[in-house]
Design a protein around this motif. Structure first.
Motif, PDB file in Angstrom:
ATOM      1  N   LYS A  73       0.835  -1.210   0.000  1.00 46.04           N
ATOM      2  CA  LYS A  73       0.000   0.000   0.000  1.00 46.04           C
ATOM      3  C   LYS A  73       0.866   1.255   0.000  1.00 46.04           C
ATOM      4  O   LYS A  73       0.593   2.207  -0.736  1.00 46.04           O
ATOM      5  N   ASP A 133       1.193   4.100  -2.901  1.00 44.24           N
ATOM      6  CA  ASP A 133       0.968   5.510  -2.553  1.00 44.24           C
ATOM      7  C   ASP A 133       2.077   6.395  -3.122  1.00 44.24           C
ATOM      8  O   ASP A 133       1.815   7.437  -3.735  1.00 44.24           O
ATOM      9  N   ILE A 190       1.480  12.697   1.405  1.00 43.28           N
ATOM     10  CA  ILE A 190       1.690  11.288   1.057  1.00 43.28           C
ATOM     11  C   ILE A 190       3.175  11.019   0.862  1.00 43.28           C
ATOM     12  O   ILE A 190       3.720  10.033   1.373  1.00 43.28           O
ATOM     13  N   MET A 209       0.392  10.617   5.163  1.00 42.81           N
ATOM     14  CA  MET A 209      -0.923  10.203   4.698  1.00 42.81           C
ATOM     15  C   MET A 209      -0.814   9.131   3.627  1.00 42.81           C
ATOM     16  O   MET A 209       0.271   8.851   3.105  1.00 42.81           O
ATOM     17  N   SER A 210      -1.969   8.573   3.311  1.00 44.34           N
ATOM     18  CA  SER A 210      -2.109   7.600   2.234  1.00 44.34           C
ATOM     19  C   SER A 210      -3.127   8.158   1.236  1.00 44.34           C
ATOM     20  O   SER A 210      -3.823   9.136   1.529  1.00 44.34           O
ATOM     21  N   ILE A 211      -3.212   7.565   0.067  1.00 44.76           N
ATOM     22  CA  ILE A 211      -4.251   7.987  -0.882  1.00 44.76           C
ATOM     23  C   ILE A 211      -5.619   7.582  -0.351  1.00 44.76           C
ATOM     24  O   ILE A 211      -6.568   8.371  -0.351  1.00 44.76           O
ATOM     25  N   ILE A 212      -5.719   6.338   0.134  1.00 42.14           N
ATOM     26  CA  ILE A 212      -6.972   5.832   0.682  1.00 42.14           C
ATOM     27  C   ILE A 212      -6.794   5.554   2.165  1.00 42.14           C
ATOM     28  O   ILE A 212      -5.845   4.886   2.581  1.00 42.14           O
ATOM     29  N   GLY A 213      -7.720   6.064   2.972  1.00 31.86           N
ATOM     30  CA  GLY A 213      -7.668   5.833   4.413  1.00 31.86           C
ATOM     31  C   GLY A 213      -8.691   6.712   5.102  1.00 31.86           C
ATOM     32  O   GLY A 213      -9.324   7.563   4.468  1.00 31.86           O
ATOM     33  N   ARG A 227      -2.446   4.976   8.245  1.00 28.10           N
ATOM     34  CA  ARG A 227      -2.291   6.375   7.841  1.00 28.10           C
ATOM     35  C   ARG A 227      -3.629   6.923   7.365  1.00 28.10           C
ATOM     36  O   ARG A 227      -4.379   6.236   6.673  1.00 28.10           O
ATOM     37  N   GLY A 254      -6.174   9.173   5.002  1.00 28.86           N
ATOM     38  CA  GLY A 254      -6.150   9.259   3.546  1.00 28.86           C
ATOM     39  C   GLY A 254      -6.713  10.552   2.987  1.00 28.86           C
ATOM     40  O   GLY A 254      -7.432  11.289   3.676  1.00 28.86           O
ATOM     41  N   GLY A 294     -11.506   8.267   1.526  1.00 33.81           N
ATOM     42  CA  GLY A 294     -11.690   7.031   2.265  1.00 33.81           C
ATOM     43  C   GLY A 294     -13.083   6.466   2.082  1.00 33.81           C
ATOM     44  O   GLY A 294     -13.859   6.931   1.240  1.00 33.81           O
ATOM     45  N   ASP A 316      -9.655  -0.736  -1.703  1.00 34.61           N
ATOM     46  CA  ASP A 316      -9.060   0.559  -2.051  1.00 34.61           C
ATOM     47  C   ASP A 316      -9.407   0.965  -3.483  1.00 34.61           C
ATOM     48  O   ASP A 316      -9.673   2.142  -3.754  1.00 34.61           O
TER      49      ASP A 316
END
Length: 205
Positions: free
Chosen positions: A7, A11, A107, A112-116, A139, A141, A144, A175
């Motif tokens: 993941k 990212d 990111i 952070m993450s793209i999705i979360g 993390r 996102g 989300g 995701d």
């Protein structure tokens, strides 16, 4: 394997690919934000990250300088299309979610993450139940589960519950579903603003 390793790789790859497009957006949007009220381009908001660590989340500023911090009864941020605190360009970047694009930098930094789960205000650390604290195990996102399926149309407690559901169900397939559902929702501009408290409770999991 995906949750703890792949993941993060995905990212970084996607953030670096998208970075040139963010720079183009910055060159176009940045001067407009500045010249509308001679204020800063970015809004750096303290937010809760993974394991409760506080970080600065980057956004394009959509409100007038020194705007009041308004909250709903449940402590969530007040959000309305007719909010007088919004600048003209601010309304546009809110509706199109362009105000969130600087989070690509978060990111890359690893915040952070793209999705979360969307990151919460630091003071929420004292509001979470033990169950709700599980959302801090990953993390936060840019988008989300809540944003993809509800946008801004559910209650704060429902959001927390949905965040924990995501944390306990993280997978590449989930995701991908969230990513494409978010793109579809942004294009349709669904549930960007909430006009009253009843609308916040229309959708349930």
């Amino acid at each position: 394997m995906y949750k703890y390793f792949l993941k993060r790789i995905f990212d970084l790859m996607l953030a670096l690919i998208a970075l040139p497009f963010f720079l183009i957006i910055l060159l176009i949007i940045g001067p407009i934000i500045y010249f509308q009220d001679r204020g800063s381009i970015f809004y750096n908001a303290p937010r809760l990250g993974k394991d409760g660590k506080v970080f600065k989340m980057y956004k394009f500023r959509s409100m007038k300088m020194n705007a009041l911090d308004l909250r709903n009864e449940d402590g969530s941020t007040f959000n309305s299309e007719d909010d007088p605190r919004l600048t003209k360009i601010g309304k546009f970047i809110r509706k199109t979610s362009l105000d969130e694009t600087p989070q690509l930098l978060n990111i890359i930094k690893g915040d952070m993450s793209i999705i979360g789960p969307r990151p919460d205000l630091p003071e929420f650390i004292d509001v979470f139940t033990d169950y709700e604290r599980r959302k801090l195990n990953v993390r936060p996102g840019i988008t989300g589960y809540n944003q993809a399926y509800f946008r801004n149309s559910n209650t704060l407690k429902d959001k927390f519950s949905n965040d924990v559901y995501y944390v306990e169900s993280v997978s590449l397939l989930l995701d991908l579903k969230i990513f494409f559902r978010t793109v579809f929702g942004v294009l349709k501009r669904e549930n960007v603003y909430i006009s009253n408290e009843n609308e916040r409770s229309k959708n349930i999991l």
